[in-house]
Motif scaffolding. Structure first.
Motif, PDB file in Angstrom:
ATOM      1  N   VAL A   1       0.873  -1.176   0.000  1.00 46.79           N
ATOM      2  CA  VAL A   1       0.000   0.000   0.000  1.00 46.79           C
ATOM      3  C   VAL A   1       0.908   1.223   0.000  1.00 46.79           C
ATOM      4  CG1 VAL A   1      -1.746   1.303   1.277  1.00 46.79           C
ATOM      5  CG2 VAL A   1      -1.841  -1.204   1.233  1.00 46.79           C
ATOM      6  N   ASN A   2       0.656   2.111  -0.933  1.00 49.40           N
ATOM      7  CA  ASN A   2       1.499   3.310  -1.082  1.00 49.40           C
ATOM      8  C   ASN A   2       2.982   2.959  -1.222  1.00 49.40           C
ATOM      9  OD1 ASN A   2      -0.748   5.052  -0.855  1.00 49.40           O
ATOM     10  ND2 ASN A   2      -0.633   4.947   1.392  1.00 49.40           N
ATOM     11  N   GLY A   3       3.243   1.852  -1.927  1.00 50.95           N
ATOM     12  CA  GLY A   3       4.617   1.471  -2.219  1.00 50.95           C
ATOM     13  C   GLY A   3       5.340   0.736  -1.127  1.00 50.95           C
ATOM     14  N   LYS A   4       4.645   0.401  -0.037  1.00 55.93           N
ATOM     15  CA  LYS A   4       5.298  -0.286   1.085  1.00 55.93           C
ATOM     16  C   LYS A   4       4.536  -1.568   1.415  1.00 55.93           C
ATOM     17  CE  LYS A   4       7.119   0.561   5.745  1.00 55.93           C
ATOM     18  NZ  LYS A   4       8.500   0.249   5.338  1.00 55.93           N
ATOM     19  N   SER A   5       5.286  -2.655   1.595  1.00 54.95           N
ATOM     20  CA  SER A   5       4.648  -3.942   1.874  1.00 54.95           C
ATOM     21  C   SER A   5       3.903  -3.923   3.198  1.00 54.95           C
ATOM     22  CB  SER A   5       5.688  -5.065   1.891  1.00 54.95           C
ATOM     23  OG  SER A   5       6.610  -4.895   2.947  1.00 54.95           O
ATOM     24  N   ILE A   6       2.802  -4.648   3.263  1.00 49.66           N
ATOM     25  CA  ILE A   6       1.996  -4.747   4.481  1.00 49.66           C
ATOM     26  C   ILE A   6       1.856  -6.212   4.874  1.00 49.66           C
ATOM     27  CG2 ILE A   6       0.700  -2.647   3.932  1.00 49.66           C
ATOM     28  CD1 ILE A   6      -1.664  -4.512   3.138  1.00 49.66           C
ATOM     29  N   GLN A   7       1.483  -6.452   6.119  1.00 49.93           N
ATOM     30  CA  GLN A   7       1.261  -7.801   6.620  1.00 49.93           C
ATOM     31  C   GLN A   7      -0.156  -8.260   6.280  1.00 49.93           C
ATOM     32  OE1 GLN A   7       3.718  -9.683   8.102  1.00 49.93           O
ATOM     33  NE2 GLN A   7       5.020  -7.943   7.556  1.00 49.93           N
ATOM     34  N   VAL A   8      -0.283  -9.506   5.861  1.00 52.11           N
ATOM     35  CA  VAL A   8      -1.609 -10.025   5.504  1.00 52.11           C
ATOM     36  C   VAL A   8      -1.934 -11.303   6.283  1.00 52.11           C
ATOM     37  CG1 VAL A   8      -1.607  -8.978   3.212  1.00 52.11           C
ATOM     38  CG2 VAL A   8      -0.617 -11.264   3.525  1.00 52.11           C
ATOM     39  N   GLN A   9      -1.288 -11.468   7.438  1.00 55.33           N
ATOM     40  CA  GLN A   9      -1.570 -12.653   8.250  1.00 55.33           C
ATOM     41  C   GLN A   9      -2.965 -12.590   8.881  1.00 55.33           C
ATOM     42  OE1 GLN A   9       1.385 -11.189   8.207  1.00 55.33           O
ATOM     43  NE2 GLN A   9       2.733 -12.826   7.528  1.00 55.33           N
ATOM     44  N   ASP A  10      -3.426 -11.377   9.191  1.00 55.63           N
ATOM     45  CA  ASP A  10      -4.756 -11.193   9.752  1.00 55.63           C
ATOM     46  C   ASP A  10      -5.791 -11.498   8.670  1.00 55.63           C
ATOM     47  OD1 ASP A  10      -7.169 -10.355  10.785  1.00 55.63           O
ATOM     48  OD2 ASP A  10      -6.465  -8.373  11.411  1.00 55.63           O
ATOM     49  N   PRO A  11      -6.674 -12.496   8.871  1.00 55.12           N
ATOM     50  CA  PRO A  11      -7.649 -12.873   7.848  1.00 55.12           C
ATOM     51  C   PRO A  11      -8.555 -11.721   7.398  1.00 55.12           C
ATOM     52  CG  PRO A  11      -7.555 -14.539   9.562  1.00 55.12           C
ATOM     53  CD  PRO A  11      -6.760 -13.370  10.063  1.00 55.12           C
ATOM     54  N   SER A  12      -8.696 -10.705   8.240  1.00 57.62           N
ATOM     55  CA  SER A  12      -9.585  -9.588   7.893  1.00 57.62           C
ATOM     56  C   SER A  12      -8.812  -8.363   7.407  1.00 57.62           C
ATOM     57  CB  SER A  12     -10.452  -9.216   9.099  1.00 57.62           C
ATOM     58  OG  SER A  12      -9.652  -8.832  10.204  1.00 57.62           O
ATOM     59  N   TRP A  13      -7.557  -8.571   6.970  1.00 53.53           N
ATOM     60  CA  TRP A  13      -6.716  -7.446   6.561  1.00 53.53           C
ATOM     61  C   TRP A  13      -7.357  -6.636   5.434  1.00 53.53           C
ATOM     62  CZ3 TRP A  13      -4.974  -6.826   1.576  1.00 53.53           C
ATOM     63  CH2 TRP A  13      -5.050  -7.943   0.740  1.00 53.53           C
ATOM     64  N   LEU A  14      -8.015  -7.315   4.509  1.00 53.29           N
ATOM     65  CA  LEU A  14      -8.582  -6.616   3.353  1.00 53.29           C
ATOM     66  C   LEU A  14      -9.769  -5.750   3.761  1.00 53.29           C
ATOM     67  CD1 LEU A  14      -8.584  -6.110   0.317  1.00 53.29           C
ATOM     68  CD2 LEU A  14     -10.033  -8.138   0.035  1.00 53.29           C
ATOM     69  N   GLN A  15     -10.648  -6.303   4.577  1.00 53.50           N
ATOM     70  CA  GLN A  15     -11.799  -5.536   5.030  1.00 53.50           C
ATOM     71  C   GLN A  15     -11.355  -4.304   5.838  1.00 53.50           C
ATOM     72  OE1 GLN A  15     -11.532  -8.825   5.212  1.00 53.50           O
ATOM     73  NE2 GLN A  15     -13.209  -9.504   3.868  1.00 53.50           N
ATOM     74  N   LYS A  16     -10.347  -4.504   6.667  1.00 55.09           N
ATOM     75  CA  LYS A  16      -9.848  -3.376   7.471  1.00 55.09           C
ATOM     76  C   LYS A  16      -9.212  -2.317   6.579  1.00 55.09           C
ATOM     77  CE  LYS A  16      -9.025  -6.066  11.692  1.00 55.09           C
ATOM     78  NZ  LYS A  16      -8.012  -6.621  12.620  1.00 55.09           N
ATOM     79  N   LEU A  17      -8.477  -2.771   5.559  1.00 59.61           N
ATOM     80  CA  LEU A  17      -7.821  -1.829   4.663  1.00 59.61           C
ATOM     81  C   LEU A  17      -8.860  -0.999   3.906  1.00 59.61           C
ATOM     82  CD1 LEU A  17      -4.724  -2.388   2.516  1.00 59.61           C
ATOM     83  CD2 LEU A  17      -6.770  -1.558   1.377  1.00 59.61           C
ATOM     84  N   VAL A  18      -9.866  -1.682   3.364  1.00 55.56           N
ATOM     85  CA  VAL A  18     -10.901  -0.984   2.599  1.00 55.56           C
ATOM     86  C   VAL A  18     -11.679  -0.041   3.506  1.00 55.56           C
ATOM     87  CG1 VAL A  18     -13.045  -1.276   1.303  1.00 55.56           C
ATOM     88  CG2 VAL A  18     -11.096  -2.779   0.835  1.00 55.56           C
ATOM     89  N   ALA A  19     -12.000  -0.498   4.708  1.00 56.27           N
ATOM     90  CA  ALA A  19     -12.759   0.350   5.635  1.00 56.27           C
ATOM     91  C   ALA A  19     -11.957   1.569   6.052  1.00 56.27           C
ATOM     92  CB  ALA A  19     -13.150  -0.458   6.878  1.00 56.27           C
ATOM     93  N   GLY A  20     -10.639   1.410   6.192  1.00 54.69           N
ATOM     94  CA  GLY A  20      -9.802   2.513   6.618  1.00 54.69           C
ATOM     95  C   GLY A  20      -9.563   3.543   5.546  1.00 54.69           C
ATOM     96  N   GLN A  21      -9.772   3.169   4.271  1.00 52.90           N
ATOM     97  CA  GLN A  21      -9.506   4.100   3.200  1.00 52.90           C
ATOM     98  C   GLN A  21     -10.774   4.514   2.448  1.00 52.90           C
ATOM     99  OE1 GLN A  21      -6.197   3.130   0.643  1.00 52.90           O
ATOM    100  NE2 GLN A  21      -5.161   1.941   2.236  1.00 52.90           N
ATOM    101  N   SER A  22     -11.923   4.021   2.903  1.00 54.10           N
ATOM    102  CA  SER A  22     -13.159   4.358   2.207  1.00 54.10           C
ATOM    103  C   SER A  22     -13.748   5.644   2.735  1.00 54.10           C
ATOM    104  CB  SER A  22     -14.146   3.203   2.356  1.00 54.10           C
ATOM    105  OG  SER A  22     -14.452   2.986   3.720  1.00 54.10           O
TER     106      SER A  22
END
Length: 270
Positions: A249-270
């Motif tokens: 995200v924004n050119g920097k790697s993120i951790q995806v071990q948390d099964p809900s990482w995608l939902q949290k990411l979308v919610a945080g940027q929506s």
């Protein structure tokens, strides 16, 4: 010596001779049985070795002659655009507030697991208009197929599919039919047939795969990726290096071990 004594001596000599013959026969029989046993053992070992070689070769070449199943890819919603920019393919609706970069290799087994786990979720978010994805297909394991080259061939083919507006369907089909690392991948003819099975009729698609149109660009961009510390991951042994899959995200790697990482990411940027 009387006749009776001679007769008795002759009987003893005959008996001794008979025992010697019997012993000799017994020894010869034992030797023959031992020899037969050794021969049988050698034959069994040879059969096992030959069988193992045949099985190994069959397993190694499991993709030979196989038609890649195009499957039923999730349909992209109206307004979703697939666009190739250099060797990066962007998929999403214009104006999506959340954006991620995914770096993956079509031969990478962990990438295959990532696709199985999150592929549908990612495409749902793309179709909803909440997420835009930039796909970077990298030849990280290019030497890990037999023969080498599948990672680069498949990455190049996916860009050719993007030019024909079929990147997502092509991408999903290759992961759904993923070859095993260390064994035979799919050849260019099979990759071309997959595109045709997905409805690609433009002769440029075939020409791009045959000639490796994007090979040099893919290699050059991958060399830059390997040097980008923002994309490096820290492994359990403390080593830091680039690996696949990588989500950034924004050119920097993120951790995806948390099964809900995608939902949290979308919610945080929506």
């Amino acid at each position: 010596m009387g006749g009776a004594q001679r007769n008795e001596r002759n009987k003893r000599q005959q008996a001794m001779a008979s025992r010697s013959v019997a012993q000799a026969r017994g020894t010869a029989g034992g030797d023959r049985k031992k020899t037969i046993g050794i021969v049988v053992a050698v034959v069994l070992v040879a059969a096992a070795v030959i069988g193992g070689v045949l099985w190994s070769n069959a397993s190694k070449n499991a993709t030979a002659g196989q038609t890649i199943d195009p499957g039923i890819s999730k349909q992209l919603a109206a307004g979703v655009v697939e666009k190739r920019d250099g060797v990066v393919v962007t998929v999403g609706k214009p104006g999506a507030k959340a954006s991620i970069d995914i770096y993956a290799d079509f031969l990478c087994p962990i990438c295959g697991t990532f696709q199985k786990t999150y592929g549908t979720q990612i495409e749902d978010q793309v179709n909803s208009g909440a997420l835009q994805v930039k796909y970077h297909m990298v030849p990280l394991l290019n030497e890990s197929s037999n023969p080498p080259g599948y990672s680069l061939d498949s990455a190049n083919a996916s860009l050719a599919a993007a030019d024909a507006g079929k990147f997502t369907a092509f991408h999903d089909a290759l992961f759904a039919n993923q070859p095993e690392e260390g064994k035979r991948g799919f050849d260019k003819g099979q990759l071309i047939a997959l595109g045709q099975g997905l409805g690609i009729t433009d002769p440029k698609f075939t020409a791009s795969i045959t000639s490796g149109t994007y090979d040099q660009q893919l290699d050059a961009e991958f060399a830059k990726t390997l040097k980008d510390d923002n994309l490096a991951q820290t492994f359990p042994d403390g080593r830091r290096s680039f690996g696949t899959p990588t989500v950034a995200v924004n050119g920097k790697s993120i951790q995806v071990q948390d099964p809900s990482w995608l939902q949290k990411l979308v919610a945080g940027q929506s």
